[in-house]
Write an enzyme that holds these catalytic residues in place. Structure first.
Site, PDB file in Angstrom:
ATOM      1  CB  CYS A  89      10.373  36.651  82.542  1.00 43.49           C
ATOM      2  SG  CYS A  89       9.966  36.284  80.821  1.00 43.49           S
ATOM      3  CG  HIS A 165      10.700  40.820  79.884  1.00 48.73           C
ATOM      4  ND1 HIS A 165      11.175  39.803  80.689  1.00 48.73           N
ATOM      5  CD2 HIS A 165      10.707  41.948  80.659  1.00 48.73           C
ATOM      6  CE1 HIS A 165      11.464  40.287  81.884  1.00 48.73           C
ATOM      7  NE2 HIS A 165      11.182  41.580  81.885  1.00 48.73           N
TER       8      HIS A 165
END
EC number: 3.4.19.12
Length: 314
Positions: A89, A165
């Site tokens: 990510c 994230h």
């Protein structure tokens, strides 16, 4: 796919040299210490920001995001890829900015060809194409911290793990978009020109952070900006140019250290110390061991007196 994706750090030096290795020119990342538009403006020409946060693992997708609105039609005219693999990510977030700034930024031959190839695919297939790119994966992995104990490609997160994230924010077609590969579509936060971006993105970030308990401070914000050395040269600011060159040297050194596994070196060093103590005669080695144990006991007692855990030895 021929290999896995390792975890990389949210670090300006890592991201800067990662994109340079991918062929991007005249772009760098800067860590922001405050959520103030003025600090973002001071970074010069801004292409977007990358935001790192603790991901709420129990959160489920819904028809409406917590903030903003899903723009399902946007995927046909901007580059948005679904995240299909763990640990990718960070690189996916920075590519979400750069591939949507092609024209403003020289993204290089390799990334331009990747964008042209995957651009006509739906988001899910774009994500698969990104995950299967040997060039992007190998470049990403070359900046992972060396670990002799954990194989990140085999590790699976559990509910008790802290999962982090990366997502991207950038202005595209005069709209502020949040590009999160775990969401079903780009999230629009309303009208936003490139010049308005610092003023428009900060309130969005503040609202996101406000959804967490006040004790949660594990956030990181990186700005994707034009190479600050260019601005320093244009302004004739030799002091700023020297500072930027020094920062680049530090980043190179830190990135080199990340690639090395020092366990063997430490093991050999310890063996050398022990050998030296043993060679000093009877009783020296035993006294050294007992002195070390005594120091550890004192540290434990000191921490207990301060109200800290006795087992929490720094």
């Amino acid at each position: 796919m021929s290999g896995g994706w390792n975890t990389i750090e949210s670090d300006a030096g890592v991201f800067t040299y990662l994109i340079e290795k991918l062929g991007v020119k005249d772009v760098q990342f800067e860590e922001l210490m405050t959520l103030e538009p003025v600090e973002l403006r001071q970074a010069g020409k801004i292409y977007g920001v990358i935001f790192l946060f603790k991901y709420p693992t129990g959160e489920k997708r819904s028809d409406k995001p917590n903030d903003g609105t899903y723009d399902h039609d946007a995927s046909s005219n901007i580059f948005f890829a679904a995240q299909t693999i763990q640990n990718a990510c960070g690189t996916q977030a920075l590519l979400s900015v750069l591939l949507n700034k092609d024209g403003e930024v020289d993204i290089g031959k390799e990334l331009r060809e990747f964008k042209e190839f995957a651009g006509e695919f739906p988001p899910e297939l774009r994500g698969e194409t990104l995950s299967n790119s040997d060039l992007i994966r190998e470049t990403h992995n070359s900046f992972a911290r060396s670990s002799p104990f954990v194989d990140e490609t085999q590790r699976t997160a559990t509910e008790d793990d802290d999962v982090y994230h990366f997502i991207a924010y950038t202005s595209i077609n005069n709209t502020l978009y949040e590009l999160d590969g775990l969401q079903p579509a780009p999230i629009s936060h309303g009208a936003c020109t490139t010049s308005e971006f610092p003023d428009k993105v900060i309130p969005v970030l503040q609202r996101r952070i406000a959804r967490y308990p006040a004790t949660e401070i594990r956030f990181n914000l990186l700005a994707c900006v034009r190479d600050l050395r260019i601005r320093a040269r244009e302004m004739g600011d030799e002091e700023a140019l020297e500072a930027e060159d020094s920062k680049r040297s530090d980043w190179l050194w830190e990135n080199a250290l990340r690639r090395h596994n020092f366990v063997g070196f430490v093991g050999e060093l310890l063996k050398g110390v022990v050998k030296d103590k043993l060679s000093q005669g009877d009783g020296v080695y035993e006294k050294w061991v007992e002195d070390s144990k005594a120091k550890t006991r004192r540290r434990v007692e000191d921490r207990r007196k301060k109200g800290l855990g006795g087992d929490d030895i720094e």
